[in-house]
Design a protein around this motif. Structure first.
Motif, mmCIF file in Angstrom:
data_model
loop_
_atom_site.group_PDB
_atom_site.id
_atom_site.type_symbol
_atom_site.label_atom_id
_atom_site.label_comp_id
_atom_site.label_asym_id
_atom_site.label_seq_id
_atom_site.Cartn_x
_atom_site.Cartn_y
_atom_site.Cartn_z
ATOM 1 N N CYS A 39 25.117 17.026 42.949
ATOM 2 C CA CYS A 39 23.866 16.425 42.456
ATOM 3 C C CYS A 39 22.736 16.528 43.477
ATOM 4 O O CYS A 39 21.626 16.063 43.214
ATOM 5 N N GLY A 41 22.288 15.044 46.290
ATOM 6 C CA GLY A 41 21.922 13.842 47.042
ATOM 7 C C GLY A 41 21.443 12.692 46.191
ATOM 8 O O GLY A 41 20.899 11.718 46.713
ATOM 9 N N ALA A 43 23.197 10.529 44.463
ATOM 10 C CA ALA A 43 24.186 9.450 44.309
ATOM 11 C C ALA A 43 24.700 9.351 42.872
ATOM 12 O O ALA A 43 24.917 8.269 42.349
ATOM 13 N N CYS A 45 27.047 12.200 41.690
ATOM 14 C CA CYS A 45 28.175 13.118 41.442
ATOM 15 C C CYS A 45 29.457 12.700 42.161
ATOM 16 O O CYS A 45 30.551 12.971 41.678
ATOM 17 N N GLY A 46 29.348 12.108 43.314
ATOM 18 C CA GLY A 46 30.537 11.672 44.054
ATOM 19 C C GLY A 46 31.235 12.777 44.824
ATOM 20 O O GLY A 46 32.259 12.520 45.461
ATOM 21 N N CYS A 48 30.429 14.191 47.471
ATOM 22 C CA CYS A 48 30.110 14.162 48.904
ATOM 23 C C CYS A 48 30.809 12.982 49.581
ATOM 24 O O CYS A 48 30.452 12.603 50.691
ATOM 25 N N CYS A 85 25.766 11.608 51.214
ATOM 26 C CA CYS A 85 24.335 11.839 50.955
ATOM 27 C C CYS A 85 23.513 10.580 51.176
ATOM 28 O O CYS A 85 22.278 10.651 51.224
HETATM 29 FE FE1 FES Z 1 26.011 13.756 44.717
HETATM 30 FE FE2 FES Z 1 26.118 12.567 47.105
HETATM 31 S S1 FES Z 1 25.532 14.576 46.659
HETATM 32 S S2 FES Z 1 26.605 11.741 45.190
#
Ligand code: FES
Length: 105
Positions: A39, A41, A43, A45-46, A48, A85
Motif C-alpha cells: 500500500c 505506507g 497502513a 496492507c500489513g 510491512c 511504514c
Molecule cells: Fe502497507 Fe505499511 S506499507 S501497511
C-alpha cells in the motif's frame, strides 16, 4: 541513523535510514526481502509488519488507530509488532532493531 533488520533465517541487514524516513521506505529502497509494502505506507496492507526488539519498542510513539486495527489481523503478531511504514526514524531511534516475521516471505 541506521536500523538493523533481522531476517527469518537469522541473517541481519543494517540499513541506513535517514531521519524522517519510515523503516519501510529504507527497506524498499534496499530491496529487503519480506517488506513488500503493497500500500506504499498507507497502513492498510500489513505487508510491512515487523516485530520490534522489546527495548526499542518502548521508545516508539504509540500506534494510531489504523495501525492498531491492522495489527489485529497480521500473521505472527506479537506484543512488540508494528507496521514499519509507521515507524519514523529520529535520532533517538538510531540503531533500532526489528525482526521480519517468517510469514512475510
Ligand atoms: Fe502497507 Fe505499511 S506499507 S501497511
Amino acid at each position: 541513523p541506521f536500523a538493523i533488520f533481522e531476517l527469518p533465517d537469522g541473517a541481519e541487514q543494517v540499513l541506513d535510514v535517514p531521519d524522517d524516513w519510515s523503516l519501510m521506505e529504507a527497506a524498499r529502497r534496499d530491496g529487503l526481502d519480506g517488506i513488500v509494502a503493497d500500500c506504499g505506507g498507507g497502513a492498510i496492507c500489513g505487508t510491512c509488519h515487523v516485530q520490534v526488539d522489546a527495548s526499542w519498542h518502548a521508545r516508539l510513539e504509540p500506534p494510531g488507530m489504523a495501525e492498531e486495527a491492522l495489527l489485529e489481523v497480521v500473521p505472527e503478531r506479537c506484543a512488540t509488532s508494528r507496521l514499519s511504514c509507521q515507524v519514523i526514524m529520529t535520532p533517538a531511534l538510531d540503531g533500532i532493531r526489528v525482526r521480519v516475521p517468517s510469514s512475510q516471505l
